[in-house]
Motif scaffolding. Structure first.
Motif, mmCIF file in Angstrom:
data_model
loop_
_atom_site.group_PDB
_atom_site.id
_atom_site.type_symbol
_atom_site.label_atom_id
_atom_site.label_comp_id
_atom_site.label_asym_id
_atom_site.label_seq_id
_atom_site.Cartn_x
_atom_site.Cartn_y
_atom_site.Cartn_z
ATOM 1 N N UNK A 197 -10.018 0.932 1.580
ATOM 2 C CA UNK A 197 -9.271 1.300 -0.157
ATOM 3 C C UNK A 197 -7.303 1.584 0.208
ATOM 4 N N UNK A 198 -6.819 1.165 -0.695
ATOM 5 C CA UNK A 198 -5.445 2.350 -0.476
ATOM 6 C C UNK A 198 -5.919 3.184 -1.730
ATOM 7 N N UNK A 199 -4.938 4.179 -1.058
ATOM 8 C CA UNK A 199 -4.882 5.185 -1.926
ATOM 9 C C UNK A 199 -3.566 5.180 -2.857
ATOM 10 N N UNK A 200 -3.630 4.460 -2.980
ATOM 11 C CA UNK A 200 -2.528 3.535 -3.830
ATOM 12 C C UNK A 200 -1.739 2.277 -4.259
ATOM 13 N N UNK A 201 -1.363 1.118 -4.082
ATOM 14 C CA UNK A 201 -0.467 -0.043 -4.617
ATOM 15 C C UNK A 201 0.399 0.365 -5.541
ATOM 16 N N UNK A 215 1.109 -1.332 -0.199
ATOM 17 C CA UNK A 215 0.019 -0.343 -0.007
ATOM 18 C C UNK A 215 0.644 1.422 -0.247
ATOM 19 N N UNK A 266 -2.421 4.115 -8.926
ATOM 20 C CA UNK A 266 -3.228 5.278 -8.152
ATOM 21 C C UNK A 266 -4.778 5.391 -7.827
ATOM 22 N N UNK A 267 -5.346 5.385 -6.523
ATOM 23 C CA UNK A 267 -6.777 5.376 -6.201
ATOM 24 C C UNK A 267 -7.070 6.831 -6.799
ATOM 25 N N UNK A 268 -8.429 7.197 -6.981
ATOM 26 C CA UNK A 268 -9.743 8.438 -7.140
ATOM 27 C C UNK A 268 -8.761 9.324 -6.313
#
Lengths: 144, 144, 144
Positions: free
Chosen positions: A27-31, A14, A39-41
């Motif tokens: 959810x993760x901001x990024x993985x 993460x 990168x998440x929204x």
């Protein structure tokens, strides 16, 4: 495959910059896994302040877009990546009339970033977002 | 790269769980190539019954969300993957007012799944969907 | 991994078919890095004519969809890929009532393309697009 690829772990990690607000769900901001970084929204939330609800950078498209870029960039950097590694950005706007202004901000921002690799691909569509938010961006990166 | 990667075929294969309804066009519910697995947009359709049109799990967001999760999961498993391999989920809702309820369902569901890896990234936007559908989800996974 | 993978460069390159109109901002119509190829959101613009603004193929969904497919395909080919390498297509329509007609065009087009690999995954959602545009499509491909 290059040596760099061979060295990349295939463990999923993460990416959570210290400045980021807690996601509103599990959810993760990024993985990152292997050479893929997602990168998440991201939206125009200012750096988190403990005990305070997320606060948007400002009411204008410009303020929100620049803060959104900063939030995406922080996640990329947390994963050892940069804008140069981004393959795709998805830009979600709420208003077709914001397209030209967003493009102007986009162009200026990326000129200032001094990209060394070609610019990423991009899709822009017009959707609904929670009240007060004018832009959301997510990104897919492939590391070197 | 791990031995697992080295063993992964680079042939593109379709992932079609036996329970799934026939797609409404010439696309696959899921595809896998090398270590990349892509799940097509899933909605809350119940397992297919031969000779019957696709039927949604119910009118509520909860019913549709849980069935959509089950449909995504079936495709992941068909490809030898699990929720732990998912890098990105895109959640399409039709109504901003559904965000909090969807997050509550989302959190409960993924707690029950007992993830071992970090949660995937996610983007949620509000779009139009065919009449009667409240949620659609697709997913990108990178296998170990 | 196959010999083909071993030969793939991990340098990020822009994919810019000669026929394509200049993007309206600092993004690439397509990028390729290693075995990942991303096509930016394409619309039904005819091949560029110097000194002229981008012109849409026609007012109908059929005209725009077929031109959009041609534009996506040109980018895939610029990157040494084909429809068979596509893992995911995202189809953005402006009107739910266009779904059946788009699917009919989609099915006929891909039958004519003579795919050798399974069809890609797909998500279709209904969003806003700039005036006059009825469809936008982007694509993620994984090369052999």
């Amino acid at each position: 495959m290059t040596d760099q690829n061979l060295e990349q772990s295939t463990e999923k990690i993460a990416l959570t910059p210290a400045t980021h607000t807690t996601p509103p769900a599990k959810f993760s901001h990024g993985v990152k896994k292997g050479n893929i970084l997602q990168v998440a929204g991201q939206v125009g939330f200012l750096p988190a302040v403990e005990g305070q609800a997320p606060t948007v950078a400002g009411p204008t498209l410009r303020e929100q877009t620049l803060q959104t870029f900063a939030n995406v960039k922080a996640i990329l950097e947390e994963g050892g990546a940069s804008w140069d590694d981004v393959m795709m950005m998805r830009v979600y706007l709420t208003d077709v009339d914001h397209f030209a202004e967003m493009n102007a901000i986009y162009n200026q921002y990326f000129e200032e970033q001094g990209l060394k690799a070609p610019a990423s691909a991009r899709t822009t569509v017009y959707v609904g977002l929670p009240a007060g938010l004018l832009i959301e961006i997510d990104a897919l990166a492939v590391l070197g």
